[in-house]
Design an enzyme around this catalytic site. Structure first.
Site, short mmCIF file in Angstrom:
data_model
loop_
_atom_site.label_atom_id
_atom_site.label_comp_id
_atom_site.label_asym_id
_atom_site.label_seq_id
_atom_site.Cartn_x
_atom_site.Cartn_y
_atom_site.Cartn_z
N GLU A 1 -10.47 4.80 9.52
CA GLU A 1 -10.75 4.48 8.11
C GLU A 1 -11.44 3.13 7.96
OE1 GLU A 1 -6.89 5.13 6.16
OE2 GLU A 1 -7.47 7.20 5.84
N LYS B 1 -3.76 -0.10 14.13
CA LYS B 1 -4.62 0.94 13.57
C LYS B 1 -6.03 0.49 13.90
CE LYS B 1 -6.00 2.90 9.07
NZ LYS B 1 -5.64 3.07 7.65
N ASP C 1 -2.46 14.31 7.32
CA ASP C 1 -1.99 13.04 6.76
C ASP C 1 -0.82 13.21 5.81
OD1 ASP C 1 -1.77 10.45 5.97
OD2 ASP C 1 -3.58 10.40 4.75
N LYS D 1 1.27 10.69 13.60
CA LYS D 1 1.85 11.20 12.36
C LYS D 1 2.39 12.60 12.59
CE LYS D 1 -0.84 8.49 9.08
NZ LYS D 1 -1.64 8.43 7.84
N ASN E 1 -3.22 -1.61 7.77
CA ASN E 1 -4.54 -2.14 7.43
C ASN E 1 -4.38 -3.66 7.43
OD1 ASN E 1 -5.75 0.44 6.98
ND2 ASN E 1 -4.63 0.53 5.06
N GLU F 1 0.86 -1.19 0.00
CA GLU F 1 0.00 0.00 0.00
C GLU F 1 0.89 1.23 0.00
OE1 GLU F 1 -3.45 -0.17 2.34
OE2 GLU F 1 -3.69 1.99 2.49
N GLU G 1 3.99 9.04 -0.72
CA GLU G 1 2.58 8.97 -1.10
C GLU G 1 2.06 10.31 -1.63
OE1 GLU G 1 -0.07 7.83 2.07
OE2 GLU G 1 -1.86 8.30 0.88
C1 BDP Z 1 -3.09 7.39 4.42
C2 BDP Z 1 -3.00 6.42 3.28
C3 BDP Z 1 -3.65 5.08 3.56
C4 BDP Z 1 -3.18 4.57 4.90
C5 BDP Z 1 -3.47 5.59 5.96
C6 BDP Z 1 -2.90 5.21 7.31
O1 BDP Z 1 -3.60 7.02 2.16
O2 BDP Z 1 -3.33 4.22 2.50
O3 BDP Z 1 -3.79 3.37 5.20
O4 BDP Z 1 -2.88 6.81 5.65
O5 BDP Z 1 -1.89 5.79 7.68
O6 BDP Z 1 -2.03 8.27 4.25
O7 BDP Z 1 -3.45 4.38 8.01
#
Ligand code: BDP
Length: 715
Positions: A302, A298, A375, A370, A221, A178, A403
Site C-alpha cells: 500500500e 509492513k 483483508d 492475515k 504504517n 487507524e 474495521e
Molecule cells: C487494511 C486497512 C489499512 C491498513 C492495512 C494493513 O484498511 O488501514 O493499513 O489493512 O493491514 O485493512 O496494513
C-alpha cells in the site's frame, strides 16, 4: 462538639466518595476484572495465604480477593487447611510438594493449580517455574472464583499454544488510531516521558490476565520518527510500566528509516552502511529497553517503502533486520499483506510473493499473515500461505478492531470467526493439518527447535472509558487473549467466562446473551456479505454498503465491482481453474472442492465462483432468492438481539444496559441499510423479485446512493 463536626464531615466525605464511586463503577472501565463481592453462600476453601510479598502475583491476588471477600487473606507461615500457596520453582513454600520436575516441564510461562494435601491438611497450590507463569496461574484461579467454578479438587496444567501473543496497535504518533473506534490512542506521546498515564498499568494488567505478553505500540504504517531518541525515550517509559506484567514492547518500523532519519542516500538492505545504521539503532534501543521484543514491518505494501524499491526481496529486507536484532534476542515480524494493483487477483498475491521465499528467512523472522487472503473481510477462506510454508515461521494476524464489521457500533463476537479459521483444514499433511497446527509448532518439524511461535491481533483499544467503544467489543480483546493462549477453547466457553465476569453469573442472563454472542458473527455476515461476497464496502471508511462505488482514477482492486462482478448473468469472483485459479493455491482435496460449484461450501460460493442468478442452491432456492433470504435473516437476527437485550435489563446496571441498547438500535438500522442497499442494487442485475414473504425494502436505492458518511479514517 469539634469531634461531632469532624465526624459529620468525615461521613459527608465518605458519602460523596461512595456515591459517585458506585455510579462510575459500572462504566465498563474495569473490563472483566470487576471482582464483585462474593455472595454469602459462596463458601471458599481459602483461609490463609503463603506467597512472596514481593511477587506481583501475590499482590494482585490479595487485591482482587479483598475486593471480593472484603478483606485480604491472612498471610501465614504455617500450612493449614485451606491455605493458598503461590510460588515459583525452588521457593521454600513449594518444597513439601516435590513439584520441581513438573514445573520445569511446563516451561517459562506454564503453571499448575492443584489441590494437594500436606500432613493431613488440604491446600491449594498455584505454582510455576517463573514469575510470568505464576501470574497467569493466579489469574486463572481468580477467573475460577469470579465465574463461580468449583475450587476443590483442582488439577490444572497449562502451557500456552503460542510463545508470542501480541496486540498490534495501529496507533499513530499524533494520537489518532487507524481503524480505531474507541477514541484516541491510549499512548499519550505528547505527555510522555514525563507524565505516565495510570491506564498503562491497567492495560498491562488486563492483558496479563488473559495471557497477552507483547504489544506493538505503533501503526504498521509507521512513521520513521518512532526511532528518534526523543520517541525511544517515551517508549522506554511505557516499557517500564508494562514489564512487571511480563509484557514486552515491540515497534513497527518504516523501512526507509536509514534514509529518512539517518540521512543516508537510500535504505537498500544489502548496503553495508544501511546495515550498520540498523545495527547501531538496534543497540541504542536495547540500551534503553534491554528486553525489547523486536520489529513489525509492513514493507512494499500500500505504497510503503521496502526492499523491492532496490530490487531486493522480502527475505533480504527481513534478514537484514533479523541480523541486527539477533544478538539481542529480538524478532522481526514481517507482514505478508502485499498486493499490487497491476496483477490479476489480489487474493493470490501474498502466496505468489512469499511461497518462493520459503526457507530463505532467518530463524528470528516470523512472517505475519492475515487470516484470509484479502483483508479481514466479514468471512474469508483461510490464507493459502498457511500450510504452504514448511520452512518458514508463520504467525496469524487477526483483526480485533471491527474495521469491516460495523466498527464499535455492531455487536459482533469474533471468537466464532477465529475458531473457524483455527480449525480450517489445510490438508498440507493430510487430514488434521489445521491452520492452528501449521502455526503453533505442532507441524513442520523442519523448523529449528529453538524457534518461536507467535500470533497477533490488531487491537480495538482506545481512550474511551470502556476501552473498546462497545461494551461487547471488550469480549473480542478477551477472546483474542484466551485463544492465543489456547486455541482449543470453544467460543462458547469464552463467551460464558466473559459474561460471568463482565456482567453477572445469573443463568437467565448468561444463557440467552451468550446465544446472541455466538450467533452474532454469522448474523453480521448475513446482513453484510453472505455466501462469500466480500469488499463491497463504502470507499475508504469501510462502514456502510456501497456495492456500486466508483471513484474515478481509483485502483481497481480498491473498488467493490472488482470483487462482486455482478452482471445480468450472475455474481461472484471466478477463482476456479477457469478463472483466476486462486483455488490451486490450496492443497488437495480442498482445491478440487473449492473448484467445484456443487461441492464448494455455500458460505464461500461467491468467493470462488461467478454464479448464475438462477443457480440452484442446497436449499432448493435460486441463488438470488437465497441471497435475499440471507440478508433478511441477518436483519431478523439483529431484531432478535434487541429483544434478548431488553429482556436482560433486570440483570444489568443502568449505564451499561442503556449504552448497549442504543448501540443495538444503530446496529438494527444499519442491518436494514445493508440489506436494502445490496438487494436493491444487485436486483438491477438479477432482474428478479425479492421473495414476497420477506420484509420489503424501506429505502430507495437512489436515496442510499446519496449517503456520504464523514468517517475519514486516520492515517
Ligand atoms: C487494511 C486497512 C489499512 C491498513 C492495512 C494493513 O484498511 O488501514 O493499513 O489493512 O493491514 O485493512 O496494513
Amino acid at each position: 462538639m469539634m469531634r461531632m463536626i469532624r465526624s459529620t464531615i468525615r461521613y459527608a466525605i465518605l458519602f460523596l466518595l461512595l456515591i459517585p464511586g458506585q455510579v462510575a463503577a459500572e462504566d465498563g472501565s474495569r473490563l472483566w476484572l470487576r471482582f464483585q463481592p462474593l455472595e454469602a453462600d459462596e463458601a471458599l476453601p481459602f483461609t490463609s495465604i503463603q506467597g512472596r510479598e514481593a511477587s506481583i502475583a501475590t499482590r494482585e491476588f490479595q487485591e482482587a480477593w479483598t475486593a471480593m471477600a472484603g478483606k485480604p487473606l491472612p498471610v501465614t507461615k504455617r500450612t493449614d487447611n485451606g491455605t493458598l500457596i503461590l510460588g515459583t520453582l525452588g521457593e521454600r513454600v513449594l518444597r513439601p510438594f516435590s513439584l520441581d520436575k513438573e514445573l520445569k516441564s511446563l516451561g517459562r510461562e506454564g503453571y499448575l493449580i492443584q489441590t494437594l494435601s500436606h500432613r493431613g491438611r488440604e491446600v491449594t497450590v498455584v505454582a510455576a517455574a517463573e514469575e510470568a507463569g505464576l501470574l497467569y496461574g493466579t489469574y486463572h484461579l481468580l477467573r475460577l472464583i469470579q465465574t463461580g467454578e468449583p475450587l476443590d479438587r483442582l488439577n490444572i496444567r497449562e502451557t500456552p499454544a503460542y510463545d508470542l501473543r501480541l496486540l498490534n496497535h495501529w496507533d499513530n504518533l499524533n494520537g489518532t488510531v487507524e481503524r480505531g473506534y474507541a477514541g484516541y490512542s491510549i499512548w499519550k506521546w505528547d505527555e510522555l516521558p514525563d507524565i505516565i498515564s495510570p491506564r498503562y498499568k491497567e492495560y498491562a494488567l488486563a492483558n496479563a490476565s488473559i495471557g497477552i505478553n507483547g504489544t506493538v505500540l505503533n501503526n504498521v504504517n509507521a512513521s520513521p520518527s518512532i526511532l528518534t531518541p526523543e520517541y525511544l525515550e517515551k517508549v522506554r517509559v511505557v516499557a517500564n510500566e508494562l514489564r512487571p506484567y511480563h509484557i514486552k514492547v515491540y515497534l513497527s518500523i518504516n523501512f526507509s528509516s536509514p534514509a529518512e532519519l539517518g540521512g543516508l542516500k537510500h535504505s537498500d538492505p544489502l548496503d553495508k552502511e544501511v546495515q550498520e545504521w540498523w545495527n547501531e539503532k538496534v543497540k541504542e534501543i536495547y540500551r534503553l529497553i534491554p528486553d525489547f521484543g523486536g520489529f513489525l514491518v509492513k514493507a512494499n505494501s500500500e505504497g510503503l517503502p521496502g526492499p523491492q524499491d532496490y530490487g531486493r526481496t522480502h527475505a533480504d529486507g527481513a534478514n537484514m533486520l533479523a541480523d541486527a536484532l539477533k544478538p539481542h534476542g529480538g524478532v522481526v515480524m514481517w507482514r505478508a499483506f502485499v498486493y499490487n494493483p497491476t496483477r490479476e487477483d489480489r487474493a493470490k498475491q501474498a502466496y505468489q510473493e512469499f511461497k518462493p521465499l520459503d526457507g530463505s528467512f532467518r530463524d528470528n523472522v516470523i512472517v505475519q499473515v492475515k487470516n484470509g487472503p484479502v483483508d479481514f473481510q466479514p468471512r474469508e477462506p483461510f490464507s493459502p500461505l498457511f500450510g504452504a510454508m514448511e520452512q518458514t515461521l508463520l504467525m496469524p494476524e487477526l483483526q480485533i478492531t471491527q474495521e469491516y464489521l460495523g466498527f464499535s457500533n455492531h455487536l459482533v463476537f469474533l471468537a466464532t470467526q477465529w475458531k473457524e479459521f483455527f480449525e480450517s483444514e489445510t490438508y498440507c499433511q493430510g487430514p488434521g493439518s489445521t491452520v492452528a497446527k501449521t502455526t503453533d509448532g505442532s507441524l513442520f518439524s523442519a523448523l529449528s527447535p529453538g524457534s518461536v511461535t507467535a500470533i497477533a491481533g490488531v487491537a480495538n483499544i482506545g481512550e474511551d472509558t470502556n476501552w473498546c467503544g462497545h461494551h461487547f467489543a471488550q469480549a473480542n480483546w478477551y477472546a483474542f487473549g484466551r485463544l492465543a493462549w489456547n486455541h482449543r477453547l470453544t467460543a462458547d466457553q469464552i463467551a460464558e467466562e466473559w459474561l460471568r465476569m463482565t456482567f453477572t453469573k445469573e443463568a437467565s442472563f448468561v444463557a440467552p446473551v451468550k446465544e446472541m454472542m455466538l450467533q452474532s458473527w454469522e448474523t453480521t455476515v448475513n446482513y453484510m456479505m453472505p455466501l462469500g461476497l466480500h469488499h463491497i464496502f463504502a470507499w475508504d471508511h469501510h462502514y456502510g454498503p456501497e456495492p456500486w462505488c466508483d471513484v474515478p482514477g481509483a485502483r481497481a482492486d480498491w473498488l467493490p465491482r472488482y470483487y462482486h462482478n455482478a452482471s445480468t448473468t450472475g455474481i461472484g469472483f471466478d477463482r476456479t481453474t477457469n478463472g483466476s485459479d486462486a483455488v490451486s493455491q490450496y492443497h488437495s482435496p480442498l482445491n478440487e472442492q473449492f473448484n467445484d460449484v456443487t461441492r464448494c461450501p455455500e458460505e464461500l460460493i461467491l468467493w470462488f465462483h461467478h454464479v448464475p442468478w438462477d443457480h440452484e442452491m442446497k436449499s432448493g432456492r435460486t441463488l438470488w432468492d437465497e441471497l435475499c433470504y440471507r440478508y433478511d435473516l441477518g436483519v431478523q437476527q439483529v431484531r432478535e438481539f434487541q429483544k434478548v437485550w431488553d429482556r436482560a435489563e433486570q440483570f444489568v446496571d443502568e449505564v451499561r444496559f442503556k449504552q448497549v441498547q442504543s448501540k443495538l438500535k444503530i446496529h438494527a438500522r444499519d442491518a436494514v441499510w445493508w440489506k436494502d442497499a445490496c438487494l436493491l442494487y444487485f436486483q438491477t442485475y438479477s432482474g428478479m423479485p425479492i421473495p414476497y414473504d420477506i420484509e420489503r425494502p424501506v429505502h430507495e436505492l437512489d436515496e442510499l446512493k446519496q449517503i456520504r458518511l464523514n468517517l475519514k479514517h486516520h492515517n
